[in-house]
Design an enzyme around this catalytic site. Sequence first.
Site, PDB file in Angstrom:
ATOM      1  N   TYR A   1     -78.080 -68.437   7.412  1.00  0.00           N
ATOM      2  CA  TYR A   1     -77.371 -67.145   7.272  1.00  0.00           C
ATOM      3  C   TYR A   1     -75.921 -67.399   6.844  1.00  0.00           C
ATOM      4  O   TYR A   1     -75.422 -66.767   5.908  1.00  0.00           O
ATOM      5  CB  TYR A   1     -77.401 -66.370   8.599  1.00  0.00           C
ATOM      6  CG  TYR A   1     -76.544 -65.111   8.580  1.00  0.00           C
ATOM      7  CD1 TYR A   1     -76.889 -64.024   7.786  1.00  0.00           C
ATOM      8  CD2 TYR A   1     -75.381 -65.026   9.350  1.00  0.00           C
ATOM      9  CE1 TYR A   1     -76.095 -62.880   7.754  1.00  0.00           C
ATOM     10  CE2 TYR A   1     -74.591 -63.881   9.334  1.00  0.00           C
ATOM     11  CZ  TYR A   1     -74.947 -62.812   8.536  1.00  0.00           C
ATOM     12  OH  TYR A   1     -74.159 -61.687   8.502  1.00  0.00           O
TER      13      TYR A   1
ATOM     14  N   LYS B   1     -73.451 -66.340   3.482  1.00  0.00           N
ATOM     15  CA  LYS B   1     -72.135 -65.695   3.523  1.00  0.00           C
ATOM     16  C   LYS B   1     -71.051 -66.633   2.960  1.00  0.00           C
ATOM     17  O   LYS B   1     -70.073 -66.157   2.385  1.00  0.00           O
ATOM     18  CB  LYS B   1     -71.811 -65.229   4.947  1.00  0.00           C
ATOM     19  CG  LYS B   1     -72.760 -64.135   5.471  1.00  0.00           C
ATOM     20  CD  LYS B   1     -72.690 -62.834   4.669  1.00  0.00           C
ATOM     21  CE  LYS B   1     -73.499 -61.710   5.297  1.00  0.00           C
ATOM     22  NZ  LYS B   1     -73.412 -60.438   4.578  1.00  0.00           N
TER      23      LYS B   1
ATOM     24  N   SER C   1     -68.938 -59.696   4.054  1.00  0.00           N
ATOM     25  CA  SER C   1     -69.247 -61.068   4.433  1.00  0.00           C
ATOM     26  C   SER C   1     -69.475 -61.089   5.935  1.00  0.00           C
ATOM     27  O   SER C   1     -70.184 -60.237   6.488  1.00  0.00           O
ATOM     28  CB  SER C   1     -68.076 -61.965   3.997  1.00  0.00           C
ATOM     29  OG  SER C   1     -68.247 -63.284   4.395  1.00  0.00           O
TER      30      SER C   1
HETATM   31  P1  NDP Z   1     -78.200 -53.387  10.156  1.00  0.00           P
HETATM   32  O1  NDP Z   1     -79.384 -54.274  10.379  1.00  0.00           O
HETATM   33  O2  NDP Z   1     -77.935 -52.273  11.107  1.00  0.00           O
HETATM   34  O3  NDP Z   1     -78.255 -52.788   8.681  1.00  0.00           O
HETATM   35  C1  NDP Z   1     -78.611 -53.596   7.595  1.00  0.00           C
HETATM   36  C2  NDP Z   1     -78.694 -52.724   6.370  1.00  0.00           C
HETATM   37  O4  NDP Z   1     -78.995 -53.550   5.238  1.00  0.00           O
HETATM   38  C3  NDP Z   1     -79.792 -51.677   6.481  1.00  0.00           C
HETATM   39  O5  NDP Z   1     -79.347 -50.492   5.872  1.00  0.00           O
HETATM   40  C4  NDP Z   1     -80.924 -52.306   5.686  1.00  0.00           C
HETATM   41  O6  NDP Z   1     -81.815 -51.388   5.124  1.00  0.00           O
HETATM   42  C5  NDP Z   1     -80.119 -52.958   4.578  1.00  0.00           C
HETATM   43  N1  NDP Z   1     -80.924 -53.903   3.823  1.00  0.00           N
HETATM   44  C6  NDP Z   1     -81.556 -55.021   4.250  1.00  0.00           C
HETATM   45  N2  NDP Z   1     -82.231 -55.583   3.231  1.00  0.00           N
HETATM   46  C7  NDP Z   1     -82.024 -54.786   2.134  1.00  0.00           C
HETATM   47  C8  NDP Z   1     -82.453 -54.830   0.790  1.00  0.00           C
HETATM   48  N3  NDP Z   1     -83.273 -55.787   0.317  1.00  0.00           N
HETATM   49  N4  NDP Z   1     -82.025 -53.860  -0.065  1.00  0.00           N
HETATM   50  C9  NDP Z   1     -81.227 -52.874   0.385  1.00  0.00           C
HETATM   51  N5  NDP Z   1     -80.800 -52.763   1.661  1.00  0.00           N
HETATM   52  C10 NDP Z   1     -81.191 -53.725   2.516  1.00  0.00           C
HETATM   53  O7  NDP Z   1     -76.968 -54.415  10.122  1.00  0.00           O
HETATM   54  P2  NDP Z   1     -75.412 -54.168   9.829  1.00  0.00           P
HETATM   55  O8  NDP Z   1     -75.144 -52.764   9.480  1.00  0.00           O
HETATM   56  O9  NDP Z   1     -74.671 -54.776  10.931  1.00  0.00           O
HETATM   57  O10 NDP Z   1     -75.232 -55.126   8.556  1.00  0.00           O
HETATM   58  C11 NDP Z   1     -74.497 -54.708   7.419  1.00  0.00           C
HETATM   59  C12 NDP Z   1     -73.818 -55.919   6.793  1.00  0.00           C
HETATM   60  O11 NDP Z   1     -72.862 -56.440   7.723  1.00  0.00           O
HETATM   61  C13 NDP Z   1     -74.756 -57.081   6.448  1.00  0.00           C
HETATM   62  O12 NDP Z   1     -74.376 -57.636   5.210  1.00  0.00           O
HETATM   63  C14 NDP Z   1     -74.484 -58.080   7.572  1.00  0.00           C
HETATM   64  O13 NDP Z   1     -74.749 -59.410   7.172  1.00  0.00           O
HETATM   65  C15 NDP Z   1     -73.001 -57.843   7.823  1.00  0.00           C
HETATM   66  N6  NDP Z   1     -72.520 -58.281   9.120  1.00  0.00           N
HETATM   67  C16 NDP Z   1     -72.987 -57.737  10.281  1.00  0.00           C
HETATM   68  C17 NDP Z   1     -72.522 -58.177  11.505  1.00  0.00           C
HETATM   69  C18 NDP Z   1     -73.041 -57.623  12.777  1.00  0.00           C
HETATM   70  O14 NDP Z   1     -72.837 -58.257  13.821  1.00  0.00           O
HETATM   71  N7  NDP Z   1     -73.672 -56.474  12.800  1.00  0.00           N
HETATM   72  C19 NDP Z   1     -71.492 -59.226  11.589  1.00  0.00           C
HETATM   73  C20 NDP Z   1     -71.044 -59.716  10.315  1.00  0.00           C
HETATM   74  C21 NDP Z   1     -71.542 -59.263   9.143  1.00  0.00           C
HETATM   75  P3  NDP Z   1     -83.251 -50.996   5.813  1.00  0.00           P
HETATM   76  O15 NDP Z   1     -82.944 -49.878   6.755  1.00  0.00           O
HETATM   77  O16 NDP Z   1     -84.085 -50.594   4.644  1.00  0.00           O
HETATM   78  O17 NDP Z   1     -83.759 -52.231   6.493  1.00  0.00           O
END
Ligand code: NDP
Length: 275
Positions: free
Chosen positions: A147, A151, A133
Amino acid sequence: MSVWFVTGASRGLGLEIAKAALASGESVVATARDPQEIEKALPGHAEKLLALPLDVTSERQADEAVQAAVARFGTIDVLVNNAGRGLVGAVEETSDAEARAVFDINVFGLMTVLRAVTPIMRAAGSGRILNISSTGGVVAWAGWGVYSATKFALEGITEALRLELAPLGIQVTSVQPGPLRTDFLASTSLSHVSRVIDDYAATGGASREWAQASHGQQEGDPVKAAQAILTIAAADEMPARLPLGTSTLSDIRTKLAAVGADLEKWQELSRSTDV
Ligand code: NDP
């Protein structure tokens, strides 16, 4: 040793979770829209790593990935629903298509993966599900309404799922990270609404500027967050929620205090509507 299934493992938090689980000796089914990204990022793990294509908006790919995971490792013990992306813009600035596109990934995509994986866990009578989340699953800020709505939806699903799956031996947790230093705020991940309305310059507009200025400056370390996720997944009893990061703790406390203050202040009016 257990079998982990991670979505969105190409980069960011998902990749760090896959890496940490492998380092702990677990078997990992790491899934991504482009699984070659995983193989590039995690070389030399042939025995314990299965990299599979999974766009979470595809029911067919979710079913095929789960079948391949079970064929390779026999079961799935831990599911991490991590795939997701952000959308920044004021609520009114957000088009129907922009709102639906982010719900398709963060909410309906997560449900698609759940429907594919939970039958395996129900048959085993055990399992752990960690839904990624956000602080934004508890607190909504100007410019992040849609967004946050995804969540908040994830929080509702997770809270109910926890009650539904506990009698079947499966534990469920919502992980609520604060800002993590990943690509989340980068143009390669974060979507900006295309319509800008001048009246929202100080709210939605300020959030757009904040997002651009904050990429690379976030306080949260995704490597440490991944480690915390491994710790909680190994706990005898996983909590309903795991906030990650100092600002998350204070943001959630501030929100709870505000909710409590409104409850107190308006309780007579609230009670007055009983039949
Ligand atoms: P990144 O942007 O670094 O990574 C996002 C990941 O999600 C990538 O691997 C991306 O794949 C994948 N993704 C996006 N769309 C899809 C899809 N349709 N099917 C499969 N994979 C998909 O961000 P984070 O690692 O930070 O984000 C990970 C999680 O953490 C998310 O749910 C985000 O909402 C949550 N989050 C992040 C925060 C932050 O500040 N970073 C804070 C709070 C929550 P691809 O490489 O193909 O684009």
